[in-house]
Design an enzyme around this catalytic site. Sequence first.
Site, PDB file in Angstrom:
ATOM      1  N   LEU A  24       0.855  -1.181   0.000  1.00  0.00           N
ATOM      2  CA  LEU A  24       0.000   0.000   0.000  1.00  0.00           C
ATOM      3  C   LEU A  24       0.892   1.232   0.000  1.00  0.00           C
ATOM      4  CD1 LEU A  24      -2.667  -0.907   2.730  1.00  0.00           C
ATOM      5  CD2 LEU A  24      -2.940  -1.020   0.251  1.00  0.00           C
ATOM      6  N   ASP A  25       0.473   2.262  -0.716  1.00  0.00           N
ATOM      7  CA  ASP A  25       1.186   3.531  -0.640  1.00  0.00           C
ATOM      8  C   ASP A  25       1.129   4.031   0.793  1.00  0.00           C
ATOM      9  OD1 ASP A  25       1.460   3.335  -3.373  1.00  0.00           O
ATOM     10  OD2 ASP A  25      -0.102   4.800  -3.827  1.00  0.00           O
ATOM     11  N   ARG A  26       2.038   4.897   1.146  1.00  0.00           N
ATOM     12  CA  ARG A  26       2.189   5.357   2.525  1.00  0.00           C
ATOM     13  C   ARG A  26       0.864   5.814   3.159  1.00  0.00           C
ATOM     14  NH1 ARG A  26       6.372   9.946   3.541  1.00  0.00           N
ATOM     15  NH2 ARG A  26       7.553   8.379   2.422  1.00  0.00           N
TER      16      ARG A  26
END
Length: 182
Positions: A24-26
Amino acid sequence: MANAVLGYYQEHHIPYTVHLVTRLDRDTSGLMLIAKHRLSHSILFQDQQVGRIHRSYFACISGHMAQTQGTIDEPIGRKPGSIIERQVHVDGKCAVTDYHVIKQEEKYSFVEVKLRTGRTHQIRVHFAYIGHPLLGDDLYGDDQTLMNRHALHCYDLSFVHPLTGEEMTFSQPLPADMRKFL
């Protein structure tokens, strides 16, 4: 995330290392898939390559969608001069995103998104490309006036367990910030 998992393993005396299968992106919330060892990771990685791992997301995007469902089938590659940003590019890798509008308001739409491929920033890049960046996504075209992070949440994840063959399905409700916004 890897450090948090390693800390958990150490605290509970679990002799494994971290093998990320889905990422997942940050600022994206929701579910991730992490394998405990190399064998599971290898099997799950192959499953992901052939589309046997299924992920569904909720996103709040800017604007009113003209079509209430559709597919964005545009290749994605690294943006020249950036190690972070991606863009739709003819020489990019195949990227396919299906969407269905759940709710629309004048200035935003709430959509369900399903990935057929798993490129870095795929959902963010595709929706920005069609003129509807995710709310709060200051990297791909929206400011953080309505959301202080990009409004993306992985709510559903399913896969076949690599050792038992059992179908595994997990879900995670919307986080408080997205619920409050809606």
